[in-house]
Design an enzyme around this catalytic site. Structure first.
Site, short mmCIF file in Angstrom:
data_model
loop_
_atom_site.label_atom_id
_atom_site.label_comp_id
_atom_site.label_asym_id
_atom_site.label_seq_id
_atom_site.Cartn_x
_atom_site.Cartn_y
_atom_site.Cartn_z
N ASP A 187 0.83 -1.21 0.00
CA ASP A 187 0.00 0.00 0.00
C ASP A 187 0.86 1.26 0.00
O ASP A 187 1.96 1.27 0.55
CB ASP A 187 -0.92 -0.02 1.23
CG ASP A 187 -2.15 0.87 1.04
OD1 ASP A 187 -2.37 1.36 -0.08
OD2 ASP A 187 -2.88 1.07 2.03
N ASN A 233 1.24 3.45 -2.94
CA ASN A 233 1.76 3.90 -4.25
C ASN A 233 1.24 5.29 -4.62
O ASN A 233 1.99 6.13 -5.12
CB ASN A 233 1.33 2.93 -5.37
CG ASN A 233 1.86 1.53 -5.16
OD1 ASN A 233 2.64 1.30 -4.25
ND2 ASN A 233 1.43 0.61 -6.00
N ARG A 250 0.15 7.72 -2.66
CA ARG A 250 0.72 8.78 -1.82
C ARG A 250 2.19 9.03 -2.18
O ARG A 250 2.65 10.16 -2.15
CB ARG A 250 0.58 8.40 -0.33
CG ARG A 250 -0.79 8.74 0.23
CD ARG A 250 -1.07 7.99 1.50
NE ARG A 250 -1.40 6.60 1.21
CZ ARG A 250 -1.44 5.63 2.12
NH1 ARG A 250 -1.14 5.90 3.37
NH2 ARG A 250 -1.79 4.42 1.78
N HIS A 298 2.49 3.44 -9.03
CA HIS A 298 2.37 2.01 -9.37
C HIS A 298 3.59 1.56 -10.16
O HIS A 298 4.13 0.48 -9.92
CB HIS A 298 1.09 1.76 -10.17
CG HIS A 298 -0.17 2.12 -9.43
ND1 HIS A 298 -0.36 1.77 -8.11
CD2 HIS A 298 -1.29 2.79 -9.81
CE1 HIS A 298 -1.55 2.22 -7.71
NE2 HIS A 298 -2.13 2.85 -8.72
N SER A 337 -7.35 -5.70 -5.51
CA SER A 337 -8.49 -6.25 -4.76
C SER A 337 -9.76 -6.19 -5.60
O SER A 337 -9.83 -5.45 -6.59
CB SER A 337 -8.69 -5.46 -3.46
OG SER A 337 -9.24 -4.19 -3.75
N THR A 338 -10.75 -6.97 -5.19
CA THR A 338 -12.04 -6.91 -5.89
C THR A 338 -12.62 -5.49 -5.78
O THR A 338 -13.39 -5.08 -6.64
CB THR A 338 -13.04 -7.94 -5.30
OG1 THR A 338 -13.00 -7.87 -3.88
CG2 THR A 338 -12.69 -9.36 -5.72
N GLU A 339 -12.23 -4.76 -4.74
CA GLU A 339 -12.72 -3.38 -4.57
C GLU A 339 -11.95 -2.38 -5.44
O GLU A 339 -12.45 -1.29 -5.72
CB GLU A 339 -12.59 -2.96 -3.09
CG GLU A 339 -13.55 -3.67 -2.14
CD GLU A 339 -13.20 -5.13 -1.89
OE1 GLU A 339 -12.00 -5.48 -1.94
OE2 GLU A 339 -14.12 -5.93 -1.67
N ASN A 340 -10.75 -2.75 -5.87
CA ASN A 340 -9.95 -1.82 -6.67
C ASN A 340 -10.56 -1.55 -8.05
O ASN A 340 -10.18 -0.59 -8.73
CB ASN A 340 -8.50 -2.30 -6.83
CG ASN A 340 -7.68 -2.16 -5.56
OD1 ASN A 340 -6.80 -2.97 -5.28
ND2 ASN A 340 -7.96 -1.13 -4.76
N TRP A 341 -11.54 -2.36 -8.46
CA TRP A 341 -12.24 -2.08 -9.72
C TRP A 341 -13.00 -0.76 -9.65
O TRP A 341 -13.41 -0.21 -10.66
CB TRP A 341 -13.23 -3.21 -10.06
CG TRP A 341 -12.55 -4.49 -10.44
CD1 TRP A 341 -12.49 -5.64 -9.68
CD2 TRP A 341 -11.85 -4.80 -11.66
NE1 TRP A 341 -11.80 -6.62 -10.34
CE2 TRP A 341 -11.39 -6.13 -11.56
CE3 TRP A 341 -11.56 -4.07 -12.81
CZ2 TRP A 341 -10.67 -6.75 -12.58
CZ3 TRP A 341 -10.83 -4.68 -13.82
CH2 TRP A 341 -10.40 -6.01 -13.70
N SER A 387 -8.58 -4.82 4.61
CA SER A 387 -9.00 -4.60 3.22
C SER A 387 -9.33 -5.90 2.47
O SER A 387 -8.93 -6.08 1.32
CB SER A 387 -7.95 -3.77 2.46
OG SER A 387 -7.77 -2.51 3.06
C1 IPE Z 1 -5.51 -2.83 -0.55
O1 IPE Z 1 -5.13 -1.51 -0.69
C2 IPE Z 1 -5.37 -3.56 -1.85
C3 IPE Z 1 -4.01 -3.70 -2.35
C4 IPE Z 1 -2.91 -3.33 -1.76
C5 IPE Z 1 -3.91 -4.32 -3.63
P1 IPE Z 1 -6.18 -0.35 -0.92
O2 IPE Z 1 -5.42 0.91 -0.89
O3 IPE Z 1 -7.01 -0.64 -2.10
O4 IPE Z 1 -7.10 -0.51 0.37
P2 IPE Z 1 -8.01 0.56 1.11
O5 IPE Z 1 -8.93 1.16 0.05
O6 IPE Z 1 -7.12 1.57 1.72
O7 IPE Z 1 -8.76 -0.24 2.12
C1 IPE Z 2 -1.51 0.22 -3.46
O1 IPE Z 2 -1.29 1.60 -3.47
C2 IPE Z 2 -1.69 -0.35 -4.85
C3 IPE Z 2 -3.02 -0.86 -5.14
C4 IPE Z 2 -4.02 -0.84 -4.31
C5 IPE Z 2 -3.22 -1.43 -6.44
P1 IPE Z 2 -2.49 2.62 -3.51
O2 IPE Z 2 -2.81 2.92 -4.93
O3 IPE Z 2 -3.63 2.13 -2.69
O4 IPE Z 2 -1.83 3.88 -2.84
P2 IPE Z 2 -2.51 4.90 -1.83
O5 IPE Z 2 -3.10 4.11 -0.70
O6 IPE Z 2 -3.55 5.65 -2.60
O7 IPE Z 2 -1.37 5.77 -1.39
MG MG Z 3 -4.10 2.34 -0.76
#
Ligand code: IPE
Ligand code: IPE
Ligand code: MG
Length: 245
Positions: A16, A18, A20, A33, A61-65, A189
């Site tokens: 987590d 990337n 920020r 990323h 994650s399934t939520e990242n969609w 998450s």
């Molecule tokens: C969790 O990170 C998923 C991955 C690292 C792939 P997220 O950044 O998506 O999670 P939340 O939204 O902070 O819970």
């Molecule tokens: C984790 O970094 C990568 C994925 C979830 C794919 P984020 O993209 O969630 O980075 P932040 O949490 O917004 O900094």
């Molecule tokens: Mg994140």
């Protein structure tokens, strides 16, 4: 190399921070990323040389969609590029690669093909198993396992924890011993919910693109100093989730 006492058998990383990392540099989130690749490769190599047998990385994650289409697109392309670039080295170093999740039809077919090829190529390797949680959701795995269990026709009173776990994807995967979530966020998450039941957690502040071998070693060291009890009052002999059973 000698196996260190108290080395976790299964380490899982929630990669987590990337976005920020990029924001701090006034760059688009996708630059974060892109920068994550170096950390991924460093951690795989460090875990392997430390003697960790199972490494899981939460990549999508399934939520990242829910993220903007452009960002999702960049992530899909990046995974494909990383696979194409690093597959031969992973294979040469004895890493068995698996992907956990991978059910959504929005995953581009060429990526699915590359992933399938990578899994086939490395399927017999035994130095370390790398599981990439990609389009993964812990709750979805539990629902799918429940469906599979019901279809198997097992009577309700004969359902056991071990019997249930046998219906999860990759049931040979041991419980997670250590979860590392970078960037200071402290939440699960929807990650490998069943498998992390008794894991130790560490939350380094470092953002994932800056995570390197030294951070990984620090996490292993923190783990070694933890006392795992699995509900007992004495320190169990086994340092792994086997103590649960
Ligand atoms: C969790 O990170 C998923 C991955 C690292 C792939 P997220 O950044 O998506 O999670 P939340 O939204 O902070 O819970
Ligand atoms: C984790 O970094 C990568 C994925 C979830 C794919 P984020 O993209 O969630 O980075 P932040 O949490 O917004 O900094
Ligand atoms: Mg994140």
């Amino acid at each position: 190399m000698e196996t260190i006492t108290g080395l976790p058998r299964h380490v899982a990383c929630v990669m987590d921070g990337n976005g920020r990392w990029a924001a701090r540099r006034s760059l688009p989130r996708t630059a974060g990323h892109e920068a994550a690749e170096a950390a991924v490769i460093d951690v795989i190599e460090t875990a392997r040389s430390a003697g960790v047998k199972w490494l899981s990385l939460y990549a999508f994650s399934t939520e990242n969609w829910r993220r903007p289409m452009g960002e999702v697109d960049v992530l899909m392309r990046l995974v494909r590029r990383v696979i194409r670039k690093h597959a031969p080295v992973l294979h040469a170093r004895g890493v068995r690669c698996r992907f956990l999740g991978m059910t959504d039809p929005r995953i581009p077919p060429p990526l699915v093909r590359d992933i399938t090829d990578l899994m086939t190529m490395t399927g017999d390797n035994s130095r370390m198993t790398l599981t990439v949680a990609f389009d993964h959701g812990g709750r979805r795995d539990i629902v799918e396992a429940t469906r599979s269990l019901i279809r198997s026709g097992v009577p309700a009173e004969q359902v056991t924890e071990a019997g249930f776990a046998a219906h999860l994807p990759y049931p040979d995967t041991p419980d997670v011993d250590l979860v590392i979530r970078t960037s200071g966020e402290q939440r699960i998450s929807n990650f490998m919910l069943w498998q992390v039941a008794y894991a130790e957690w560490v939350f380094p502040e470092v953002l994932w693109p800056d995570f390197r071998a030294t951070h990984f070693w620090e996490c292993l060291d923190t783990y070694r100093r933890r006392q795992r009890r699995f509900g007992d009052v004495r320190r169990p002999a086994a340092m792994t989730g086997e103590g649960l059973r």
